[in-house]
Design a protein around this motif. Structure first.
Motif, PDB file in Angstrom:
ATOM      1  N   ALA A 111       0.869  -1.179   0.000  1.00  0.00           N
ATOM      2  CA  ALA A 111       0.000   0.000   0.000  1.00  0.00           C
ATOM      3  C   ALA A 111       0.907   1.231   0.000  1.00  0.00           C
ATOM      4  N   ARG A 112       0.328   2.382  -0.261  1.00  0.00           N
ATOM      5  CA  ARG A 112       1.093   3.648  -0.241  1.00  0.00           C
ATOM      6  C   ARG A 112       1.893   3.765   1.059  1.00  0.00           C
ATOM      7  N   HIS A 113       3.118   4.256   0.974  1.00  0.00           N
ATOM      8  CA  HIS A 113       3.939   4.413   2.179  1.00  0.00           C
ATOM      9  C   HIS A 113       5.057   5.420   1.933  1.00  0.00           C
ATOM     10  N   VAL A 114       5.721   5.764   3.019  1.00  0.00           N
ATOM     11  CA  VAL A 114       6.750   6.802   2.987  1.00  0.00           C
ATOM     12  C   VAL A 114       8.019   6.287   3.666  1.00  0.00           C
ATOM     13  N   HIS A 115       9.172   6.554   3.058  1.00  0.00           N
ATOM     14  CA  HIS A 115      10.469   6.345   3.704  1.00  0.00           C
ATOM     15  C   HIS A 115      11.021   7.726   4.037  1.00  0.00           C
ATOM     16  N   LEU A 116      11.600   7.890   5.218  1.00  0.00           N
ATOM     17  CA  LEU A 116      12.086   9.213   5.623  1.00  0.00           C
ATOM     18  C   LEU A 116      13.570   9.206   5.966  1.00  0.00           C
ATOM     19  N   CYS A 117      14.234  10.325   5.656  1.00  0.00           N
ATOM     20  CA  CYS A 117      15.619  10.520   6.080  1.00  0.00           C
ATOM     21  C   CYS A 117      15.606  11.149   7.477  1.00  0.00           C
ATOM     22  N   ARG A 118      16.760  11.107   8.132  1.00  0.00           N
ATOM     23  CA  ARG A 118      16.880  11.634   9.503  1.00  0.00           C
ATOM     24  C   ARG A 118      16.405  13.089   9.606  1.00  0.00           C
ATOM     25  N   GLU A 119      16.860  13.906   8.645  1.00  0.00           N
ATOM     26  CA  GLU A 119      16.521  15.335   8.665  1.00  0.00           C
ATOM     27  C   GLU A 119      15.000  15.545   8.632  1.00  0.00           C
ATOM     28  N   HIS A 120      14.324  14.749   7.809  1.00  0.00           N
ATOM     29  CA  HIS A 120      12.868  14.916   7.664  1.00  0.00           C
ATOM     30  C   HIS A 120      12.099  14.370   8.872  1.00  0.00           C
ATOM     31  N   ILE A 121      12.631  13.309   9.511  1.00  0.00           N
ATOM     32  CA  ILE A 121      12.006  12.818  10.759  1.00  0.00           C
ATOM     33  C   ILE A 121      12.076  13.925  11.809  1.00  0.00           C
ATOM     34  N   ASP A 122      13.234  14.598  11.891  1.00  0.00           N
ATOM     35  CA  ASP A 122      13.416  15.713  12.837  1.00  0.00           C
ATOM     36  C   ASP A 122      12.356  16.799  12.606  1.00  0.00           C
ATOM     37  N   ILE A 123      12.148  17.147  11.335  1.00  0.00           N
ATOM     38  CA  ILE A 123      11.190  18.214  11.009  1.00  0.00           C
ATOM     39  C   ILE A 123       9.749  17.774  11.290  1.00  0.00           C
ATOM     40  N   LEU A 124       9.418  16.536  10.865  1.00  0.00           N
ATOM     41  CA  LEU A 124       8.015  16.078  10.941  1.00  0.00           C
ATOM     42  C   LEU A 124       7.592  15.676  12.353  1.00  0.00           C
ATOM     43  N   PHE A 125       8.553  15.095  13.126  1.00  0.00           N
ATOM     44  CA  PHE A 125       8.179  14.545  14.440  1.00  0.00           C
ATOM     45  C   PHE A 125       8.929  15.167  15.609  1.00  0.00           C
ATOM     46  N   GLY A 126       9.921  16.013  15.312  1.00  0.00           N
ATOM     47  CA  GLY A 126      10.713  16.633  16.383  1.00  0.00           C
ATOM     48  C   GLY A 126      12.135  16.114  16.387  1.00  0.00           C
ATOM     49  N   LYS A 127      13.080  16.994  16.787  1.00  0.00           N
ATOM     50  CA  LYS A 127      14.512  16.693  16.778  1.00  0.00           C
ATOM     51  C   LYS A 127      14.833  15.418  17.557  1.00  0.00           C
ATOM     52  N   GLY A 128      15.495  14.479  16.879  1.00  0.00           N
ATOM     53  CA  GLY A 128      15.938  13.252  17.537  1.00  0.00           C
ATOM     54  C   GLY A 128      14.870  12.187  17.706  1.00  0.00           C
ATOM     55  N   TYR A 129      13.681  12.442  17.177  1.00  0.00           N
ATOM     56  CA  TYR A 129      12.567  11.488  17.323  1.00  0.00           C
ATOM     57  C   TYR A 129      12.928  10.125  16.733  1.00  0.00           C
ATOM     58  N   GLN A 130      12.554   9.047  17.438  1.00  0.00           N
ATOM     59  CA  GLN A 130      12.796   7.694  16.950  1.00  0.00           C
ATOM     60  C   GLN A 130      11.483   7.040  16.537  1.00  0.00           C
ATOM     61  N   LEU A 131      11.431   6.494  15.315  1.00  0.00           N
ATOM     62  CA  LEU A 131      10.240   5.784  14.843  1.00  0.00           C
ATOM     63  C   LEU A 131       9.992   4.541  15.697  1.00  0.00           C
ATOM     64  N   THR A 132       8.732   4.201  15.907  1.00  0.00           N
ATOM     65  CA  THR A 132       8.349   3.044  16.716  1.00  0.00           C
ATOM     66  C   THR A 132       7.949   1.901  15.796  1.00  0.00           C
ATOM     67  N   GLU A 133       8.525   0.721  16.010  1.00  0.00           N
ATOM     68  CA  GLU A 133       8.180  -0.426  15.158  1.00  0.00           C
ATOM     69  C   GLU A 133       6.801  -0.959  15.503  1.00  0.00           C
ATOM     70  N   LYS A 134       5.972  -1.107  14.462  1.00  0.00           N
ATOM     71  CA  LYS A 134       4.616  -1.653  14.642  1.00  0.00           C
ATOM     72  C   LYS A 134       4.598  -3.100  14.162  1.00  0.00           C
ATOM     73  N   LYS A 135       5.236  -3.356  13.014  1.00  0.00           N
ATOM     74  CA  LYS A 135       5.238  -4.698  12.419  1.00  0.00           C
ATOM     75  C   LYS A 135       6.534  -4.905  11.642  1.00  0.00           C
ATOM     76  N   GLU A 136       7.185  -6.018  11.901  1.00  0.00           N
ATOM     77  CA  GLU A 136       8.439  -6.315  11.210  1.00  0.00           C
ATOM     78  C   GLU A 136       8.179  -6.734   9.766  1.00  0.00           C
ATOM     79  N   LEU A 137       8.976  -6.199   8.845  1.00  0.00           N
ATOM     80  CA  LEU A 137       8.905  -6.620   7.452  1.00  0.00           C
ATOM     81  C   LEU A 137      10.220  -7.313   7.121  1.00  0.00           C
ATOM     82  N   MET A 138      10.415  -7.721   5.876  1.00  0.00           N
ATOM     83  CA  MET A 138      11.653  -8.442   5.567  1.00  0.00           C
ATOM     84  C   MET A 138      12.846  -7.499   5.408  1.00  0.00           C
ATOM     85  N   GLY A 139      14.050  -8.062   5.493  1.00  0.00           N
ATOM     86  CA  GLY A 139      15.270  -7.305   5.237  1.00  0.00           C
ATOM     87  C   GLY A 139      15.528  -6.210   6.249  1.00  0.00           C
ATOM     88  N   GLY A 140      15.052  -6.400   7.495  1.00  0.00           N
ATOM     89  CA  GLY A 140      15.313  -5.411   8.542  1.00  0.00           C
ATOM     90  C   GLY A 140      14.396  -4.199   8.482  1.00  0.00           C
TER      91      GLY A 140
END
Lengths: 213, 213
Positions: free
Chosen positions: B35-64
């Motif tokens: 389905a539609r999805h987004v990959h983000l770089c560090r700089e954009h995670i900082d802007i969208l979610f706040g400086k140093g924000y860490q994404l939370t894993e909901k479901k593991e996919l393949m290849g890490g």
């Protein structure tokens, strides 16, 4: 094993010989992409738009059909909606809603892939108009891909009404649709009808399809 | 003409003989529908979610990779939006948005069909998060269909990294996808990736695809 192999090779040879009878250009069919739309019966036009209301033609389609000016809102069983869904006229004996599988997922319903008119046991859906709403216990389908053609076209293609063919697209996102039904009627203009998922999935725009028997 | 015919028949016979080397089950590949999805770089995670924000894993996919808890809203150049679009982690070197053609039409944009990572000259798109928004001048694509596999899988299938194959589905809305790229990496699990339009257009759910070389 050897007999089976010979049988399969013979079939491939026969198919190849048969395909040589027509040049490639003779086997090409133009494509019409159907977005979600609604066909309405007289009773439902009365309820949705008012007693005796007449649909207004916006754009002529083939076989005496037209896209109407009027639109409705569809609401699925999970109360999710799609707005501004076009009505196709003229009125029919029974109302029918045609959506893509993508639309169906958005609406939260599970309509079967069917030929137009074959709605027994299909998905329920609500249709909302400016003057009222109707709830169809069945009538929502995903349209089964097919090719409309005149009897003269059928003769040119060497196919008959109801025959199943494949249609191949040689574009950059290309592929082949199998199980495509031929529909022959003297009011039909040559056109293959696919829905937006099918068009988008194989990247079909103004491409011509190549009919493979 | 006769020579050409003999050449084509010979090719078909050779192809048929080759296809007999593997049993059908050996050529089957499971399908993952993206389905539609987004990959983000560090700089954009900082802007969208706040400086140093860490994404939370909901479901593991393949290849890490993993589906993150976090979502964003996409806005196209005609200011039309799609809400609740999933982020896939971990963070990447460059942000990338993958949508279906149906999504693209809804957003009013025209992204090219591309391999992941190949975003030069692709469509612009705005990404809105809870703490900020970024505007990508390029980075929105429709993902090109492909098959992930391990080196061992590649050996079993008799294919190599980058090879183009076709994949056929023998279901009721069946057909064949052409131009499917093989991607081999030791971190990959055997899976063909298609988008929602491709899956819906050929009615693919939990079906296995049959790889045709």
């Amino acid at each position: 094993m050897q007999d089976e192999l010979i049988r399969r090779i013979s079939m491939l040879v026969a198919k190849e010989l048969n395909s040589q009878e027509k040049t490639e250009s003779e086997n090409k069919v133009p494509i019409g992409i159907s977005a979600r739309h609604v066909h309405l019966c007289r009773e439902h036009i009365d309820i949705l738009f008012g007693k005796g209301y007449q649909l207004t033609e916006k754009k002529e389609l083939m076989g005496g059909q037209y896209a109407a000016q009027e639109c409705v809102t569809l609401v699925g069983t999970k109360l999710r909606a799609i707005e501004s869904v076009r009505i196709l006229g003229p009125e029919r004996k029974a109302s029918q809603v045609e959506v893509s599988k993508t639309d169906a997922i958005r609406l939260g319903i599970n309509p079967p892939v069917r030929e137009s008119g074959n709605t027994a046991g299909s998905a329920p859906i609500a249709i909302v108009g400016p003057k009222g709403a109707v709830y169809l216990d069945e009538g929502c389908i995903v349209a089964k891909r097919h090719i409309h053609m005149s009897p003269a076209d059928a003769e040119n293609f060497g196919v008959t009404d109801g025959q199943i063919v494949s249609v191949k697209f040689d574009n950059s996102r290309g592929g082949t649709f199998e199980g495509v039904q031929i529909r022959v009627d003297k009011t039909f203009t040559l056109e293959m009808h696919i829905d937006t998922d099918e068009a988008n999935g194989l990247g079909v725009g103004k491409d011509m399809g190549i009919v493979i028997k």
